[in-house]
Design a protein around this motif. Structure first.
Motif, short mmCIF file in Angstrom:
data_model
loop_
_atom_site.label_atom_id
_atom_site.label_comp_id
_atom_site.label_asym_id
_atom_site.label_seq_id
_atom_site.Cartn_x
_atom_site.Cartn_y
_atom_site.Cartn_z
N CYS A 125 17.07 22.54 6.34
CA CYS A 125 17.02 24.00 6.21
C CYS A 125 15.77 24.56 6.88
O CYS A 125 15.84 25.64 7.50
N THR A 128 14.92 32.29 0.69
CA THR A 128 15.99 32.01 1.66
C THR A 128 17.23 32.84 1.36
O THR A 128 17.89 33.35 2.27
N LEU A 138 23.15 27.16 7.10
CA LEU A 138 22.27 26.68 6.03
C LEU A 138 23.06 25.90 4.98
O LEU A 138 22.59 24.86 4.49
#
Length: 322
Positions: A64, A197, A269
Motif C-alpha cells: 500500500c 488512507t 489498494l
C-alpha cells in the motif's frame, strides 16, 4: 479479488508448514490441529505463527505504501526501496542503536521519522528541478540518497562493533526472530495510516485525473500530497521497524494490481493487500528453504522476485503514467 485472497491464505498456510528447522510440513499440520509433539507445537505457535503474522502486516504496508507513493509522485517507478525511504528508516534506526536507544517502541518512531525525511528529500529535490514527471530523474535522486545512507550506515557499523550484529539486521531485512511485541508497538501508527488512507481514497482517485480536475472537484492537491507522504512514512517506517529494509514489494505489487484491476487507486489498494502478503510470505518461505538450516536475507529474495518487474517497466515502450 477472491482468487488473490485465496492465494494469500494458501501462502500463509505454507509459511506455517515450511521452515528451516527439523519440523516438517506433516508435523506442523498436526501441530496446527492440536496434535503432534511438543516441539512441533512450540515451533509452529511460538516461531512460525508470529513470523507469519508480522509478514502479513509488513507485506500489506509495503504494498500500500508503494501504491500511494506512485500515485502522489505520478510515477510507476516510485517505490520506497528505490527512492531511499526504506534506507532513511534503516539509517535512522542504526543511529538510534548507536546512541543506545533500544526500546522497540522508539524504533518505530525513529524509523518513521527517517522514512518521512527520506521521502520529503527525494520529492523536493525533483520538484525543485521542475521534473516531477520524469521517472528516470526521480529514481536517480532516490538511488543517490539510498547510496549515501547505506554508506553512512556502514560507517555506523564500523564505529560500534558491539551493536554491529543488530544494526546489520536493519541493512539486509528479515522476519527471523521478530516478536509480536514489536508488532504491538506499530499498531497505533498503523491504525492512523488506515484512517488517513480511507480519507485519501477519493481525493487520490481525483488527483490521478490531474490537478485541475481534482481542484474542480473540491480537493486540495497539495494538502493531499502532504498527507499521502505522511501515510507512506507511517507505513514504510513501521514495516522497516518490523522487518528491516525490504525492497521491490512496493514496486512489483502495485504494478501487478494495476494490471489486473485498472488505474483506480481504490481498487488498486484493496488488491494490494492480498498480493503484498503473497509476495512477501512467498519470498520468506523460499528464504528458509534454499540454504537449510540457515536462511537467506528476505531482502535478497524480494529483490529477485521484484527485479524482473522493474526491468519490464523500464523496457516498456512508453512508461505508464498515473
Amino acid at each position: 479479488m477472491p482468487l488473490a485472497c485465496a492465494i494469500a491464505l494458501l501462502t500463509c498456510l505454507a509459511s506455517l508448514l515450511w521452515g528451516a528447522g527439523q519440523v516438517g510440513p506433516m508435523q506442523a499440520l498436526k501441530a496446527l490441529m492440536g496434535q503432534g509433539s511438543e516441539e512441533a507445537r512450540f515451533v509452529v505457535s511460538e516461531l512460525r505463527a508470529p513470523r507469519t503474522l508480522i509478514g502479513i502486516v509488513v507485506g500489506m504496508m509495503l504494498a500500500c505504501g508503494g501504491a500511494l507513493m506512485q500515485v502522489v509522485a505520478r510515477n510507476p517507478l516510485a517505490e520506497p526501496g528505490l527512492l531511499g525511504v526504506s534506507a532513511g528508516a534503516s539509517f535512522a534506526v542504526a543511529v538510534a542503536l548507536l546512541l543506545g536507544i533500544e526500546a522497540a517502541g522508539m524504533h518505530v518512531i525513529v524509523a518513521q521519522s527517517g522514512a518521512l525525511l527520506g521521502c520529503l528529500f527525494v520529492m523536493s529535490t525533483v520538484r525543485v528541478r521542475g521534473a516531477r514527471q520524469d521517472p528516470v530523474r526521480l529514481v536517480l535522486a532516490g538511488a543517490a540518497l539510498s547510496s549515501l545512507l547505506v554508506a553512512l550506515t556502514s560507517l555506523v557499523l564500523l564505529i560500534d562493533q558491539r551493536a554491529a550484529d543488530e544494526i546489520r539486521f536493519w541493512v539486509v531485512g528479515s522476519l527471523a526472530g521478530r516478536s509480536l511485541s514489536a508488532l504491538y508497538h506499530c499498531l497505533p501508527s498503523l491504525l492512523l495510516a488506515v484512517v488517513l488512507t480511507l480519507w485519501l481514497a477519493r481525493p487520490l482517485a481525483a488527483l490521478v485525473l490531474g490537478e485541475q480536475v481534482a481542484s474542480g472537484l473540491g480537493h486540495r492537491p497539495e494538502r493531499v500530497r502532504q498527507v499521502t507522504i505522511l501515510v507512506v512514512a507511517l507505513l514504510v517506517g513501521a514495516a522497516t521497524a518490523l522487518a528491516g529494509p525490504v525492497a521491490f514489494v512496493g514496486l512489483a505489487v502495485p504494478y501487478v494490481a494495476r494490471a489486473l484491476c485498472g488505474a483506480d487507486i481504490r481498487r488498486t489498494l484493496w488488491l494490494c493487500l492480498p498480493l503484498g502478503v503473497t509476495m512477501l510470505l512467498t519470498a520468506d518461505v523460499i528464504s528458509r528453504l534454499v540454504v537449510p538450516p540457515s536462511e537467506l536475507p528476505l531482502g535478497v529474495l524480494t529483490t529477485l522476485l521484484g527485479a524482473p518487474v522493474l526491468i519490464a517497466v523500464v523496457r516498456a515502450r512508453r512508461l505508464p503514467t498515473l
